[in-house]
Design an enzyme around this catalytic site. Sequence first.
Site, PDB file in Angstrom:
ATOM      1  N   GLU A  76      91.797  30.469  83.467  1.00 17.21           N
ATOM      2  CA  GLU A  76      93.051  29.868  83.125  1.00 17.21           C
ATOM      3  C   GLU A  76      93.844  29.622  84.331  1.00 17.21           C
ATOM      4  O   GLU A  76      94.520  28.417  84.490  1.00 17.21           O
ATOM      5  CB  GLU A  76      93.423  30.859  82.103  1.00 17.21           C
ATOM      6  CG  GLU A  76      94.720  30.123  81.269  1.00 17.21           C
ATOM      7  CD  GLU A  76      94.372  28.927  80.442  1.00 17.21           C
ATOM      8  OE1 GLU A  76      94.712  27.856  80.603  1.00 17.21           O
ATOM      9  OE2 GLU A  76      93.608  29.166  79.526  1.00 17.21           O
ATOM     10  N   GLU A  83      95.413  21.442  87.089  1.00 18.37           N
ATOM     11  CA  GLU A  83      96.357  20.552  86.576  1.00 18.37           C
ATOM     12  C   GLU A  83      97.427  20.380  87.619  1.00 18.37           C
ATOM     13  O   GLU A  83      97.919  19.107  87.544  1.00 18.37           O
ATOM     14  CB  GLU A  83      96.908  21.322  85.156  1.00 18.37           C
ATOM     15  CG  GLU A  83      95.926  21.199  84.090  1.00 18.37           C
ATOM     16  CD  GLU A  83      96.911  21.925  82.760  1.00 18.37           C
ATOM     17  OE1 GLU A  83      95.875  22.023  81.988  1.00 18.37           O
ATOM     18  OE2 GLU A  83      97.722  22.225  82.636  1.00 18.37           O
TER      19      GLU A  83
END
Length: 131
Positions: A76, A83
């Site tokens: 994550e 991102e």
Amino acid sequence: MSQPNPHPRRFPALMRRAASFGYAFQGVVAALRSEVHLQFHAISTVVVIGLGFYFRLSWLEWALVSLAVGLVWGLELVNTAVEAVVNLVSPEYHPLAGRAKDVAAGAVLVGAVAALVVGLLIFGPHVWALL
Ligand SMILES: Nc1ncnc2c1ncn2[C@@H]1O[C@H](COP(=O)(O)OP(=O)(O)OP(=O)(O)O)[C@@H](O)[C@H]1O
């Protein structure tokens, strides 16, 4: 009496190493503040640790649960980093930017499914024994 440092030249390197840990910790905190998924993982981790103590997991079970939890957290965090970089280098629409984000999110999904399987295999029998 304190001894003179036999490796004075190593101090800057050690301090740089300590600073790197600090930056890494700041990265985790920043991601935790901004990413709802990570906040969900944090709550899940607390629940899993609580269940682990409740069911008195063995050392091996704790090791597997730790690996599963760490895997999801790690993926994550990497997804969050991907991102951020994609948003930086490609704020406009680009198929490759989309693919990079989708693949990174896919990595999280694969890790989460694996962690779920580990969780079911470890906690399932303990829960079953209560029924
Ligand atoms: N620059 C872009 N170019 C092309 N497609 C993009 C781009 N940015 C996002 N996308 C597409 O939109 C989807 C969602 O993007 P977004 O940035 O909202 O990611 P997210 O996974 O929803 O992030 P968050 O974890 O912050 O909710 C991506 O998985 C990708 O398919």
